[in-house]
Design an enzyme around this catalytic site. Structure first.
Site, PDB file in Angstrom:
ATOM      1  N   GLY A 106      -7.989 -25.497   7.673  1.00  0.00           N
ATOM      2  CA  GLY A 106      -8.845 -24.994   8.740  1.00  0.00           C
ATOM      3  C   GLY A 106      -9.713 -23.876   8.207  1.00  0.00           C
ATOM      4  O   GLY A 106     -10.002 -23.821   7.013  1.00  0.00           O
ATOM      5  N   SER A 107     -10.097 -22.974   9.073  1.00  0.00           N
ATOM      6  CA  SER A 107     -11.040 -21.930   8.651  1.00  0.00           C
ATOM      7  C   SER A 107     -10.337 -20.863   7.810  1.00  0.00           C
ATOM      8  O   SER A 107      -9.133 -20.629   7.935  1.00  0.00           O
ATOM      9  CB  SER A 107     -11.668 -21.274   9.869  1.00  0.00           C
ATOM     10  OG  SER A 107     -10.684 -20.491  10.531  1.00  0.00           O
ATOM     11  N   THR A 108     -11.149 -20.201   6.997  1.00  0.00           N
ATOM     12  CA  THR A 108     -10.609 -19.114   6.160  1.00  0.00           C
ATOM     13  C   THR A 108     -10.047 -17.994   7.028  1.00  0.00           C
ATOM     14  O   THR A 108      -9.003 -17.419   6.716  1.00  0.00           O
ATOM     15  CB  THR A 108     -11.720 -18.580   5.238  1.00  0.00           C
ATOM     16  OG1 THR A 108     -12.045 -19.612   4.303  1.00  0.00           O
ATOM     17  CG2 THR A 108     -11.249 -17.362   4.453  1.00  0.00           C
ATOM     18  N   GLY A 126      -6.688 -18.937   8.139  1.00  0.00           N
ATOM     19  CA  GLY A 126      -5.828 -18.950   6.957  1.00  0.00           C
ATOM     20  C   GLY A 126      -5.336 -17.550   6.621  1.00  0.00           C
ATOM     21  O   GLY A 126      -4.156 -17.335   6.334  1.00  0.00           O
ATOM     22  N   CYS A 155     -15.138 -29.409   4.715  1.00  0.00           N
ATOM     23  CA  CYS A 155     -14.931 -28.118   4.062  1.00  0.00           C
ATOM     24  C   CYS A 155     -15.532 -28.102   2.658  1.00  0.00           C
ATOM     25  O   CYS A 155     -16.011 -27.072   2.194  1.00  0.00           O
ATOM     26  CB  CYS A 155     -13.451 -27.780   4.005  1.00  0.00           C
ATOM     27  SG  CYS A 155     -12.441 -29.184   3.559  1.00  0.00           S
ATOM     28  N   GLU A 191     -20.302 -20.236   5.778  1.00  0.00           N
ATOM     29  CA  GLU A 191     -20.070 -21.653   6.053  1.00  0.00           C
ATOM     30  C   GLU A 191     -20.553 -22.005   7.446  1.00  0.00           C
ATOM     31  O   GLU A 191     -20.155 -21.378   8.418  1.00  0.00           O
ATOM     32  CB  GLU A 191     -18.581 -21.974   5.928  1.00  0.00           C
ATOM     33  CG  GLU A 191     -18.268 -23.467   6.030  1.00  0.00           C
ATOM     34  CD  GLU A 191     -16.776 -23.760   5.931  1.00  0.00           C
ATOM     35  OE1 GLU A 191     -15.982 -22.949   6.446  1.00  0.00           O
ATOM     36  OE2 GLU A 191     -16.405 -24.793   5.339  1.00  0.00           O
TER      37      GLU A 191
END
Lengths: 287, 482, 299
Positions: free
Chosen positions: B239-241, B244, B295, B392
């Protein structure tokens, strides 16, 4: 009373995806221990072997250039088809002297062995390749590559499991094979050809002959287009003959003495490696 | 307005009358579908027309407790006691059942997420089946995967997946976890729960022992309960940073293992000696495939100055033949944006890019009135300092820069907190090996882009994550090597 | 005389080219767009007979078929041209009078091209004198593979001169060239030297026209247009027997060169059995029933 007469099976050879009779027209009378059943097995000749070799060679480049995933799926399908034919093989194994229990175990193990090697088809390359840290600015990598055509003398003391244990790693590795079935227990190998025929295995990748070892071992081991020879047995003279003849064109020689194939230590990716060549490639790294 | 053509393609809708879809899906726990303890449901809609497809049970804390408990018991009593080759056979069953149902899964994936049917049919579903098939074979072969070490499973693991490849991400997570002997609690993304639910039905049909796989739906909060649960030994997250990083902080000090597959802003580099026509096609695949919801998308294009005009002209021409429309039409190239939220984000970035001085080019396609849509977009006249070059966007938006020398472009490619993927286009072999060696990213495509295979490890450097998925490297995240 | 700057020939990646082909071929052409495509494809056919055993009778029958494809379905277009050996040109010319269908003749020691340049030029002049509207020549592949690009280019220019008003198709025989790089280079040489059309094959060598080769040639045409403004035509020949293949190529043209090339002036199919398969598809589309070969004339 009206008793139904059953249709008896003709056991033929399996060459190039088809079921020809031996071109020699000869037969071997196989009788079970209880002397209830007589089967005429083809007495394969050197010309049958020659024809099988032509098929195997012409099928080998197509088979090795398929994706590993595709080979894996096809081998898995062979397992599926064998699973579906349990009863047929049970009957043949018991006819050839096993108890029901032993036959069931042998079938289960044969199917599981096929699945085992199906699972290796797209993985052994990862285990056996390398990128080598040479001390020059080159990308250097080593890969296994199918050796080509393998000739094999199957184990004599088992009808199915030993036979499958020889074939599966060879073709999982991308080779094609010509195999001589057990002389004393030939029935399951020809029935196995029926399984192959319904499994999307391309014709010529696996070729199955029946006949006398003593007549055929000379040709199996001396043919100049065979890349690797597998011999299963304990006969010292045969072992030596195979090695001597292999020298004619520097074949790879693989010897399997009589062993208990039901032991899982006899399944291994190293059996795949035995029929692989090793190729190392260099490529410069630089702008 | 699109030019009048001599020959247009008529609508070619994929038929949907053969699919089986329920109005309501419950939580899949311990081999059964059961409602959430507090009885909550949420809707899942079709982003191409905003219509509701089904209701899905929302897992609360109590449901997560049940699911983890079930996974643990299944591990201790059944899964860990099974011979590895039998575990493998279950995974083979899942692979084969998925292959048998490919078309149905493709249609549902398209309806739930917005991606074109051609992609779900030709890429997502077959690749998902391949992942199960490949990993099934590892179950009884782990002794060969790690020289000098024995691979021991971790127990019950928690997995959280995104909405951009719902079924494929489920396969990427479940297959290696099961193959290495673990049991699972999986939480799909809240906008795309349906193919995971259908997968649960396959898991039932495959007769997988109850509790080995549990699938619970919900949003961020549900995920949080899973991450925080004390009996979960490992978290796998894609998923997204930002999320994370949140997970890393949450599990700090707990001893839990984790693998994270996060965001990216990949550099796609085209040298003068590249095969230009194929490179242009590569650009299209890199950023517009899956609406840019990828991604590892090649969202930064670096083209060597000498061929920049040719590449950009050909790119604009090629963009004109991209068909944006009904995802269930077999000719659609670009489907719907997955959600209103994502669409707003993309719009925000494009506006930002314009405000910052970038020059925009969009294809002149007509967009449907209902649903969430965005036309393929490229920006020129932007540089490393533009936010749309650094951040992103996760949409069909490409930022284009030129470069003069190879060391310049390597520096610029690496000049990012991300490091997931990259692309290199050149006809010169030695340059490929040198540039791929110097780019700091986990997956590098040379003369191609966005290629995936279960045997090929996928994972990022830097803020793009830790750990890999696929191949032998992907197995290591799910075992203790003793 | 034309010459090629070899360093400027562009790089081509075969794997990617095949992927682009697969993407193009995944287009689903149905309903009205399918019917349109079938009619269009029909109008682009060069109905061909190039057998050693061709005779006056055979050519006459083929010419009749060209303008009477299937009387049961009125309103069908005629094919674009008939393609025959030089000795058959006068017969074809006579049979096709008034139909508007062109007569194309092969020349230059078709299919091998292994003859003296003067013999080839004489042959070209004689078919043009006999009334051929179009000339299909073969390049000297041996010379090409030998690196003698100047010779190949000069030969094409001379043949072009000898054609006069007839339009020239240059057959590259891509099956013998093997790689896409060679196809690309040969295409460039042919276009620079004056080809009106570039054509894949003689149909006598396998493989004949394949999708990656056709795509490469279309992209070469596109680059040539970008560079010079000129529009060159393209003809795949050999191995195209089904309507499905023909429609796939129409998709390829449309998405590579644009709708302008969707015309017999810029695209032809070199085929013999293709016409009947297209007719069967047209009948299936209009009646809803799958057809049998028995209902379509075979000449």
């Amino acid at each position: 009373m009206n008793q139904r007469i059953d249709i008896q099976k003709t056991y033929k050879l399996f060459i190039g995806g088809k079921f020809p009779r031996t071109e020699s027209g000869r037969y071997i009378k196989w009788i079970d221990k209880k002397e209830t059943t007589v089967v005429n097995i083809c007495r394969g000749s050197r010309k049958d072997f020659r024809n099988a070799m032509v098929s195997a060679r012409s099928a080998s480049s197509g088979w090795s250039s398929r994706t590993a995933y595709n080979r894996a799926q096809i081998l898995y399908r062979v397992g599926e088809m064998l699973e579906g034919r349990r009863e047929q093989f049970m009957a043949e194994l018991t006819l050839q002297g096993l108890t029901n229990k032993q036959a069931e175990i042998e079938i289960n193990q044969s199917i599981d062995r096929l699945i085992y090697y199906a699972g290796w088809a797209d993985k052994f390359q990862q285990v056996f390749s390398r990128v080598n840290p040479v001390s020059l600015p080159y990308f250097n990598f080593t890969l296994p590559e199918a050796t080509g055509v393998v000739a094999a003398i199957a184990p004599d003391d088992t009808s199915l499991l030993g036979f499958v244990s020889i074939i599966a790693p060879v073709i999982s590795g991308g080779n094609s094979i010509v195999i001589l079935a057990s002389e004393s227990r030939p029935l399951c190998s020809i029935s196995f050809a029926e399984v192959l025929h319904t499994s999307d295995v391309p014709g010529g990748v696996i070729n199955i002959l029946t006949g006398y070892r003593s007549e055929l071992i000379e040709h199996f081991s001396s043919h100049m287009d065979v890349n690797a020879i597998i011999y299963c047995g304990n006969n010292i003279d045969d072992q030596k003959l195979v090695e001597t003849n292999a020298a004619l064109n520097v074949k790879h020689v693989i010897q399997f003495p009589i062993q208990d194939w039901s032991n899982d230590k006899h399944q291994s990716p190293y059996h795949i490696l035995k029929c692989q060549e090793t190729k190392t490639t260099w490529h410069p790294i630089g702008f | 307005m699109t030019k009048k053509q001599i020959w247009d393609y008529s609508p070619a809708p994929e038929s949907t009358d053969h699919i089986q879809l329920k109005d309501q899906y419950d939580l899949f726990i311990n081999g059964e579908f059961i409602p959430a303890v507090d009885g909550k449901y949420f809707d899942t809609i079709n982003p191409s027309n905003e219509k509701k497809i089904a209701e899905v049970a929302e897992a609360g804390k109590a449901d997560i407790e049940k699911a983890v408990d079930s996974a643990q018991k299944a591990y201790e009593k059944t899964w860990s006691k099974m011979h590895p080759k039998e575990r493998g056979k279950y995974i083979y069953r899942i692979a084969r059942l998925l292959q048998e149902r490919e078309r149905e899964f493709s249609v549902i994936e398209t309806m739930d997420g917005g991606k074109p049917i051609r992609e779900s049919r030709d890429v997502d579903v077959p690749l998902a089946a391949a992942h199960f098939f490949y990993h099934a074979g590892w179950a009884d072969k782990l002794e060969y995967a790690f020289p000098g070490r024995v691979a021991k499973p971790l127990g019950a693991v928690g997995q959280i997946i995104p909405w951009n490849f719902p079924l494929l991400m489920a396969a990427w997570k479940l297959a290696p976890a099961l193959a290495t002997g673990n049991t699972v609690v999986l939480k799909p993304a809240e906008t795309t729960p349906l193919t995971a639910m259908k997968l649960a039905e396959i898991i039932q049909e495959a007769d997988l022992p109850p509790g080995v796989v549990n699938i619970v739906n919900g949003a961020g909060e549900t995920g949080k309960f899973l991450v925080d649960h004390g009996d979960i030994n490992k978290i796998a997250f894609t998923g997204s940073t930002d999320v994370g990083k949140y997970i890393m902080k949450s599990v700090a000090g707990s001893g839990k293992k984790y693998t994270l597959e996060l965001g990216g802003k990949a550099a796609n580099i085209i040298f003068e000696d590249a095969p230009i026509d194929q490179a242009v096609e590569g650009i299209i695949n890199a950023i517009f495939f899956n609406q840019g919801h990828v991604c590892c998308a090649g969202s930064r294009l670096y083209v060597q100055e000498g061929v920049a005009d040719e590449v950009i002209a050909k790119l604009q021409k090629r963009m004109e033949s991209l068909i944006v429309g009904d995802p269930l039409d077999k000719n659609t190239d670009i489907g719907a944006i997955n959600s209103k939220m994502q669409l707003d984000k993309i719009k925000m970035y494009v506006k930002l890019g314009k405000d910052e001085g970038g020059k925009v080019h969009q294809t002149a396609c007509s967009l449907p009135k209902k649903g969430y849509w965005f036309a393929p977009t490229i920006f020129t006249d932007v540089s490393q300092s533009n936010r749309i070059v650094q951040e992103e966007i996760f949409g069909p938006v490409l930022a284009i820069q030129t470069f003069r020398t190879v060391d310049e472009v390597i520096t610029k490619a690496n000049n990012s907190p991300y490091g997931l993927s990259g692309g290199v286009w050149t006809d010169k072999g030695s340059k490929i090996f040198k540039v791929t060696q110097d780019i700091r990213a986990g997956v590098i495509w040379a003369n191609t882009f966005n290629k995936f295979d279960p045997a090929s490890p996928f994972g990022g450097y830097k803020e793009s994550g830790v750990g890999s998925e696929g191949g032998i490297e992907g197995l290591s995240g799910y075992v203790n090597l003793v | 005389m034309g010459s090629i700057n070899i360093q400027k020939t562009k790089a081509i990646d075969q794997v990617n080219t095949q992927e682009r082909v697969s993407r193009l071929f995944s287009r689903s052409i149905k309903k009205e767009s399918k019917m349109q495509a079938l009619y269009l494809a029909l109008s682009m056919i060069d109905l061909t007979t190039l057998e050693g055993k061709d005779s006056e009778g055979k050519v006459k029958q083929l010419c009749y078929k060209a303008s009477h494809l299937h009387y049961k379905h009125p309103g069908l277009p005629y094919v674009a041209a008939i393609c025959v050996y030089p000795t058959m040109v006068p017969i074809a010319k006579k049979e096709l009078e008034g139909t508007g269908i062109n007569v194309a003749s092969v020349a230059t020691a078709f299919p091998s091209g292994m003859a003296d340049i003067n013999a080839k030029l004489d042959e070209v002049k004689s078919v043009v004198d006999a009334g051929a509207d179009e000339v299909d020549m073969v390049i000297s592949r041996g010379r090409f593979l030998n690196g003698d690009y100047d010779y190949v280019s000069d030969e094409i220019s001379q043949v072009k001169d000898a054609c006069g008003k007839a339009h020239l198709k240059v057959i590259l025989e891509t099956g013998e060239l093997v790689t896409l790089d060679n196809v690309q280079l040969a295409s460039d040489i042919a276009m620079e030297a004056g080809a009106d059309f570039i054509k894949t094959s003689t149909g006598k060598v396998s493989p004949a026209a394949t999708p990656p080769v056709v795509l490469t040639m279309l992209e070469a045409i596109r680059d040539f247009q970008l560079k010079t403004g000129k529009k060159i035509g393209m003809k795949p020949a050999g191995g195209i027997g089904t309507a499905k293949q023909a429609i796939q190529y129409l998709v390829m043209i449309k998405e590579t060169l644009g709708d302008e090339w969707l015309s017999p002036n810029l695209f032809r199919f070199g085929a013999s059995s293709l016409a009947n398969d297209i007719l069967m598809q047209i009948m299936k589309q209009s009646t809803g029933q799958y057809q049998s070969k028995d209902y379509f004339s075979i000449d």
